[in-house]
Design a protein around this motif. Structure first.
Motif, PDB file in Angstrom:
ATOM      1  N   MET A  53     -34.036   2.772  48.571  1.00 18.14           N
ATOM      2  CA  MET A  53     -33.119   2.232  47.589  1.00 18.14           C
ATOM      3  C   MET A  53     -32.607   0.875  48.058  1.00 18.14           C
ATOM      4  O   MET A  53     -32.838   0.470  49.205  1.00 18.14           O
ATOM      5  N   ALA A  54     -31.933   0.184  47.161  1.00 16.81           N
ATOM      6  CA  ALA A  54     -31.328  -1.100  47.492  1.00 16.81           C
ATOM      7  C   ALA A  54     -29.882  -1.085  47.032  1.00 16.81           C
ATOM      8  O   ALA A  54     -29.570  -0.600  45.946  1.00 16.81           O
ATOM      9  N   ALA A  55     -28.993  -1.617  47.869  1.00 16.53           N
ATOM     10  CA  ALA A  55     -27.566  -1.698  47.547  1.00 16.53           C
ATOM     11  C   ALA A  55     -27.107  -3.105  47.866  1.00 16.53           C
ATOM     12  O   ALA A  55     -26.818  -3.433  49.013  1.00 16.53           O
ATOM     13  N   LEU A  56     -27.052  -3.941  46.847  1.00 11.37           N
ATOM     14  CA  LEU A  56     -26.706  -5.346  47.043  1.00 11.37           C
ATOM     15  C   LEU A  56     -25.534  -5.780  46.172  1.00 11.37           C
ATOM     16  O   LEU A  56     -25.220  -6.975  46.100  1.00 11.37           O
ATOM     17  N   GLY A  57     -24.909  -4.844  45.469  1.00 12.43           N
ATOM     18  CA  GLY A  57     -23.838  -5.221  44.564  1.00 12.43           C
ATOM     19  C   GLY A  57     -24.337  -6.088  43.428  1.00 12.43           C
ATOM     20  O   GLY A  57     -23.684  -7.043  43.021  1.00 12.43           O
ATOM     21  N   ILE A  58     -25.509  -5.745  42.895  1.00 13.57           N
ATOM     22  CA  ILE A  58     -26.171  -6.609  41.929  1.00 13.57           C
ATOM     23  C   ILE A  58     -26.170  -5.974  40.544  1.00 13.57           C
ATOM     24  O   ILE A  58     -26.134  -4.752  40.405  1.00 13.57           O
ATOM     25  N   ASN A  78     -27.113  -4.420  37.005  1.00 15.86           N
ATOM     26  CA  ASN A  78     -28.216  -3.536  36.646  1.00 15.86           C
ATOM     27  C   ASN A  78     -29.182  -4.200  35.664  1.00 15.86           C
ATOM     28  O   ASN A  78     -30.267  -3.698  35.427  1.00 15.86           O
ATOM     29  N   ARG A  79     -28.782  -5.361  35.098  1.00 14.68           N
ATOM     30  CA  ARG A  79     -29.704  -6.080  34.228  1.00 14.68           C
ATOM     31  C   ARG A  79     -30.900  -6.627  35.012  1.00 14.68           C
ATOM     32  O   ARG A  79     -32.000  -6.704  34.513  1.00 14.68           O
ATOM     33  N   PHE A  80     -30.654  -6.973  36.263  1.00 12.72           N
ATOM     34  CA  PHE A  80     -31.743  -7.421  37.128  1.00 12.72           C
ATOM     35  C   PHE A  80     -32.742  -6.289  37.330  1.00 12.72           C
ATOM     36  O   PHE A  80     -33.944  -6.480  37.248  1.00 12.72           O
ATOM     37  N   ALA A  81     -32.231  -5.088  37.575  1.00  4.83           N
ATOM     38  CA  ALA A  81     -33.110  -3.946  37.805  1.00  4.83           C
ATOM     39  C   ALA A  81     -33.853  -3.562  36.537  1.00  4.83           C
ATOM     40  O   ALA A  81     -35.025  -3.180  36.583  1.00  4.83           O
ATOM     41  N   THR A  82     -33.182  -3.657  35.400  1.00  5.20           N
ATOM     42  CA  THR A  82     -33.831  -3.323  34.133  1.00  5.20           C
ATOM     43  C   THR A  82     -35.010  -4.247  33.880  1.00  5.20           C
ATOM     44  O   THR A  82     -36.099  -3.807  33.490  1.00  5.20           O
ATOM     45  N   ASN A  83     -34.817  -5.515  34.109  1.00  4.52           N
ATOM     46  CA  ASN A  83     -35.893  -6.482  33.921  1.00  4.52           C
ATOM     47  C   ASN A  83     -37.034  -6.253  34.904  1.00  4.52           C
ATOM     48  O   ASN A  83     -38.187  -6.564  34.612  1.00  4.52           O
ATOM     49  N   ALA A  84     -36.709  -5.732  36.078  1.00  7.60           N
ATOM     50  CA  ALA A  84     -37.733  -5.503  37.098  1.00  7.60           C
ATOM     51  C   ALA A  84     -38.476  -4.188  36.882  1.00  7.60           C
ATOM     52  O   ALA A  84     -39.444  -3.904  37.574  1.00  7.60           O
ATOM     53  N   ASN A  85     -37.999  -3.369  35.947  1.00  2.57           N
ATOM     54  CA  ASN A  85     -38.659  -2.104  35.615  1.00  2.57           C
ATOM     55  C   ASN A  85     -38.746  -1.172  36.820  1.00  2.57           C
ATOM     56  O   ASN A  85     -39.812  -0.672  37.171  1.00  2.57           O
ATOM     57  N   ILE A  86     -37.606  -0.939  37.461  1.00  4.60           N
ATOM     58  CA  ILE A  86     -37.532   0.028  38.559  1.00  4.60           C
ATOM     59  C   ILE A  86     -36.381   0.990  38.265  1.00  4.60           C
ATOM     60  O   ILE A  86     -35.472   0.674  37.501  1.00  4.60           O
ATOM     61  N   PRO A  87     -36.403   2.173  38.869  1.00  5.48           N
ATOM     62  CA  PRO A  87     -35.366   3.171  38.582  1.00  5.48           C
ATOM     63  C   PRO A  87     -33.966   2.691  38.950  1.00  5.48           C
ATOM     64  O   PRO A  87     -33.769   2.038  39.979  1.00  5.48           O
ATOM     65  N   LEU A  88     -33.001   3.037  38.111  1.00  4.71           N
ATOM     66  CA  LEU A  88     -31.606   2.664  38.329  1.00  4.71           C
ATOM     67  C   LEU A  88     -30.798   3.862  38.780  1.00  4.71           C
ATOM     68  O   LEU A  88     -31.010   4.976  38.325  1.00  4.71           O
ATOM     69  N   GLY A 104     -31.555 -13.452  40.139  1.00  5.16           N
ATOM     70  CA  GLY A 104     -31.250 -12.046  39.949  1.00  5.16           C
ATOM     71  C   GLY A 104     -29.899 -11.799  39.324  1.00  5.16           C
ATOM     72  O   GLY A 104     -29.566 -10.663  38.980  1.00  5.16           O
ATOM     73  N   SER A 105     -29.112 -12.856  39.164  1.00  2.00           N
ATOM     74  CA  SER A 105     -27.794 -12.692  38.571  1.00  2.00           C
ATOM     75  C   SER A 105     -27.905 -12.393  37.080  1.00  2.00           C
ATOM     76  O   SER A 105     -28.726 -12.982  36.367  1.00  2.00           O
ATOM     77  N   GLY A 106     -27.049 -11.490  36.612  1.00  4.61           N
ATOM     78  CA  GLY A 106     -27.017 -11.203  35.185  1.00  4.61           C
ATOM     79  C   GLY A 106     -26.533 -12.387  34.377  1.00  4.61           C
ATOM     80  O   GLY A 106     -26.721 -12.443  33.154  1.00  4.61           O
ATOM     81  N   ALA A 107     -25.888 -13.372  35.060  1.00  2.00           N
ATOM     82  CA  ALA A 107     -25.392 -14.556  34.358  1.00  2.00           C
ATOM     83  C   ALA A 107     -26.525 -15.352  33.722  1.00  2.00           C
ATOM     84  O   ALA A 107     -26.302 -16.056  32.725  1.00  2.00           O
ATOM     85  N   ALA A 108     -27.723 -15.239  34.272  1.00  2.00           N
ATOM     86  CA  ALA A 108     -28.852 -15.975  33.701  1.00  2.00           C
ATOM     87  C   ALA A 108     -29.121 -15.531  32.268  1.00  2.00           C
ATOM     88  O   ALA A 108     -29.375 -16.369  31.379  1.00  2.00           O
ATOM     89  N   SER A 109     -29.040 -14.249  32.012  1.00  2.00           N
ATOM     90  CA  SER A 109     -29.245 -13.741  30.654  1.00  2.00           C
ATOM     91  C   SER A 109     -28.136 -14.213  29.727  1.00  2.00           C
ATOM     92  O   SER A 109     -28.375 -14.558  28.561  1.00  2.00           O
ATOM     93  N   ASP A 110     -26.897 -14.248  30.239  1.00  2.00           N
ATOM     94  CA  ASP A 110     -25.777 -14.732  29.436  1.00  2.00           C
ATOM     95  C   ASP A 110     -25.968 -16.200  29.056  1.00  2.00           C
ATOM     96  O   ASP A 110     -25.747 -16.597  27.909  1.00  2.00           O
ATOM     97  N   LEU A 111     -26.349 -17.008  30.046  1.00  2.00           N
ATOM     98  CA  LEU A 111     -26.547 -18.434  29.776  1.00  2.00           C
ATOM     99  C   LEU A 111     -27.689 -18.656  28.792  1.00  2.00           C
ATOM    100  O   LEU A 111     -27.630 -19.547  27.941  1.00  2.00           O
ATOM    101  N   GLU A 112     -28.725 -17.846  28.919  1.00  2.00           N
ATOM    102  CA  GLU A 112     -29.865 -17.957  28.005  1.00  2.00           C
ATOM    103  C   GLU A 112     -29.411 -17.715  26.565  1.00  2.00           C
ATOM    104  O   GLU A 112     -29.787 -18.449  25.642  1.00  2.00           O
ATOM    105  N   ALA A 113     -28.578 -16.703  26.374  1.00  2.79           N
ATOM    106  CA  ALA A 113     -28.086 -16.403  25.031  1.00  2.79           C
ATOM    107  C   ALA A 113     -27.152 -17.502  24.537  1.00  2.79           C
ATOM    108  O   ALA A 113     -27.212 -17.918  23.374  1.00  2.79           O
ATOM    109  N   VAL A 149     -22.656  -2.615  37.801  1.00  8.11           N
ATOM    110  CA  VAL A 149     -23.336  -2.765  39.092  1.00  8.11           C
ATOM    111  C   VAL A 149     -23.875  -1.410  39.509  1.00  8.11           C
ATOM    112  O   VAL A 149     -23.191  -0.390  39.388  1.00  8.11           O
ATOM    113  N   THR A 150     -25.097  -1.402  40.013  1.00  8.13           N
ATOM    114  CA  THR A 150     -25.743  -0.133  40.330  1.00  8.13           C
ATOM    115  C   THR A 150     -26.639  -0.277  41.557  1.00  8.13           C
ATOM    116  O   THR A 150     -26.940  -1.383  42.003  1.00  8.13           O
TER     117      THR A 150
END
Length: 480
Positions: free
Chosen positions: A93-98, A100-110, A147-156, A218-219
Motif C-alpha cells: 500500500m501507499a500512504a502519502l496523504g494524497i 483519492n482522485r490521483f488513485a482513481t485516475n491511476a486505476n488502482i484499489p482505494l 498527482g495533486s487533485g488541484a490539477a483536475s480543479d484547474l482543468e475544469a 484523502v485515502t
C-alpha cells in the motif's frame, strides 16, 4: 519438439500461477506490511532522536498493529514512482496523504477516506497583489505537485478562465513548492490548507488565497490482490474515527496551527535572531540538567516573558520563566531576575511536573499536560482530568483536557470540583502557543544531544498541588 514445447508451456503456466499466487498472498501470510511513503513533516520523518514520526506513520503503524503486522517503509522521492511500484507488487500500500482522485485516475484499489483537505492558493504577500479569485492567477507562474487533485480543479476552471496556465512538478514536494514561494523563487503554488497554515508559521509573509473548491478526500492506495487488506483498512478507519484515534492524531500534528497571528510569528523570528543567542547556552544547560529539549524550554520562556529576564506580573511572578517566589525558593533560585538561574529553575520545575503525572499519560500529551500544570497548577489540572472522566472523555489526552480546562471558568462545572474556578481558556492558549513556538524552533534551531538526568526528588510547592514525586524519570523525547 512437441513434447518440449508442451513442457515449456506447462512450466510457463506454473510460473505465472505461482506469481499470481505470491501476489495474492504477498501480505496475507507475511509478517510485514510494505508501505510506500515520502519524507516530509506530514507523512513520515525521523526526528533528532532517531525516532520516526508523522501523521501517516502513526496511523499506518496503528493499522498494521491491528492486523498483527509490522511495517516496512519504502520511501520515494517522486509521486510518479508510486503507481508502478504498486502495480509491480513491490509494496502492499501507499500512504502519502494524497487525494483519492490521483488513485482513481491511476486505476488502482482505494482504501478508506480518513481525512479531507481543502486545496488553497499560496503566494507571497510582497510579490503579488492579493489573490481574491482564481482568475487572479492569470499571468503568474503557478506550479503544483504532480498527482495533486488541484490539477483536475484547474482543468475544469480553465474552461471559463482564458489563459489560466500551470505546470506540474514531479521533482518538488508540496512543502518545497511552498518554500519556493516563501523565498520568492515561485509566484504561486496550490496546496492543502492545513499544510499551508503549517508552513505559514515559519514564513509569515506567505498569504493563503482562495480555495479551488470542495474538500478533497484523502485515502490510502493499495496494490492489486490486496482485497483482504482493503477490507481490514476500512474496518480499522471506522473504528479509529469512532474511538477518536484519528481526531487525536489530527490534533497532535495540526491542532495548534491557528493560534498565532503573522505579526506574532514575525516578532518571534526576529527575537530568535536578536535575543536567543545570548540565552541559548542557559537553555542548553537546562536540557543537560533535566533532559527536556532546550527548544521546548525556550518556547516556554518566550511565551512567559518574550525572553525578558526582568519581566514581572501584577501578582509578583517574575523573571524569564515567570516563577513565583515560593517556586523559585524550592528550585534553588536566589535571584529571579538572573536569566540563567530563572531558566534552570523553570526547567527543573517543568521536569518535576512531568514526573508527577500518572504513568499512563504518554508523550507528547505528557509534555503538553505538564505545561498546562505549569500555568494553572496541578490542582486545577486534576480537576480538568476529573471532569474529562465524568464526561467519558480521556483524562490522559490533551485534546480532551483542552475542553474541560475551559469548563473550569463556568460555574456549572467548577462548583463540582475540588479547586474551583480557573482561567482554563488562558491555559489552553498558553500551551498551544508554546507548541507553535516549539515547532518553529525545531525547524530553525539545532537539537542538543540528549542526556539522561538523575532523579532530582524536588518537592513541588503546595500551592501548585505539588507532592514529592515517586515516579522514575522517563527518557524525555522531543514532543511532536
Amino acid at each position: 519438439m512437441l513434447s518440449l514445447f508442451g513442457m515449456m508451456a506447462m512450466l510457463s503456466g506454473c510460473q505465472k500461477a505461482e506469481e499470481e499466487a505470491s501476489h495474492s498472498q504477498y501480505t496475507e501470510d507475511a509478517k510485514h506490511l510494505v508501505v510506500i511513503t515520502r519524507n516530509d513533516s506530514s507523512t513520515y520523518f525521523i526526528d533528532e532522536n532517531g525516532a520516526p514520526g508523522g501523521f501517516e506513520f502513526e496511523l499506518v503503524t496503528k493499522y498494521a498493529k491491528s492486523i498483527g503486522k509490522t511495517v516496512k517503509w519504502k520511501l520515494v522521492n517522486q509521486v510518479s514512482e508510486v503507481v508502478p511500484l504498486l502495480k509491480a507488487g513491490k509494496a502492499d500500500m501507499a500512504a502519502l496523504g494524497i487525494s483519492n482522485r490521483f488513485a482513481t485516475n491511476a486505476n488502482i484499489p482505494l482504501g478508506p477516506i480518513y481525512k479531507r483537505v481543502t486545496p488553497v492558493v499560496v503566494y507571497h504577500r510582497s510579490n503579488l497583489k492579493p489573490i481574491k479569485k482564481i482568475k487572479d492567477l492569470v499571468g503568474h507562474d503557478v506550479k503544483i505537485e504532480y498527482g495533486s487533485g488541484a490539477a483536475s480543479d484547474l482543468e475544469a476552471l480553465s474552461k471559463n478562465i482564458p489563459n489560466l496556465k500551470w505546470t506540474l512538478s514531479d521533482q518538488d514536494s508540496p512543502e518545497e513548492l511552498i518554500e519556493a514561494v516563501a523565498n520568492q523563487a515561485l509566484d504561486v503554488t496550490i496546496a492543502n490548507e492545513v499544510l499551508a497554515k503549517h508552513m505559514k508559521r515559519f514564513y509569515p509573509d506567505l498569504e493563503i488565497g482562495p480555495s479551488l473548491g470542495a474538500n478533497e478526500p484523502v485515502t490510502w492506495l493499495f496494490a492489486e490482490h490486496r482485497e483482504v487488506l482493503v477490507q481490514s483498512a476500512n474496518s480499522f478507519i471506522v473504528g479509529a474515527q469512532k474511538d477518536g484515534s484519528v481526531k487525536r492524531l489530527m490534533d497532535r500534528y495540526y491542532g495548534h496551527l491557528d493560534r498565532l497571528q503573522p505579526a506574532d510569528v514575525t516578532k518571534f523570528l526576529q527575537q530568535r535572531v536578536e535575543v536567543l543567542p545570548k540565552l541559548r547556552p542557559f537553555f542548553h544547560e537546562a536540557q543537560k540538567l533535566t533532559g527536556i529539549d532546550w527548544r521546548l524550554l525556550a518556547a516556554v520562556g518566550y511565551q512567559e516573558s518574550h525572553w525578558n529576564p526582568l519581566a514581572v506580573s501584577p501578582a509578583g511572578v517574575r523573571g524569564l520563566m515567570m516563577l513565583t517566589e515560593q517556586t523559585a525558593a524550592i528550585m534553588g533560585v536566589k535571584n529571579r531576575t538572573d536569566a540563567r538561574q530563572n531558566i534552570l529553575g523553570g526547567a527543573k520545575y517543568i521536569r518535576r511536573l512531568v514526573e508527577s503525572l500518572p504513568l499512563q499519560i504518554v508523550e507528547p500529551d505528557r509534555n503538553w499536560i505538564a505545561l498546562a500544570a505549569y500555568n494553572t497548577g496541578l490542582g486545577h489540572l486534576e480537576d480538568a482530568r476529573v471532569l474529562a472522566d465524568r464526561q467519558k472523555m480521556n483524562p490522559d489526552a490533551w485534546i480532551d483536557l483542552k475542553g474541560t480546562l475551559v469548563q473550569l471558568r463556568n460555574p456549572k462545572w467548577f462548583t463540582k470540583v475540588k479547586h474551583g474556578y480557573a482561567r482554563g481558556g488562558e491555559t489552553v492558549i498558553f500551551v498551544e502557543n508554546i507548541r507553535t513556538y516549539y515547532d518553529i524552533l525545531s525547524k530553525f534551531e539545532q537539537p542538543l544531544v540528549e542526556v539522561f538526568p538523575p532523579k532530582m526528588g524536588i518537592e513541588l510547592p503546595a500551592s501548585q498541588g505539588g507532592h514529592k514525586s515517586t515516579i522514575t524519570p522517563n527518557r524525555l523525547t522531543a514532543p511532536t
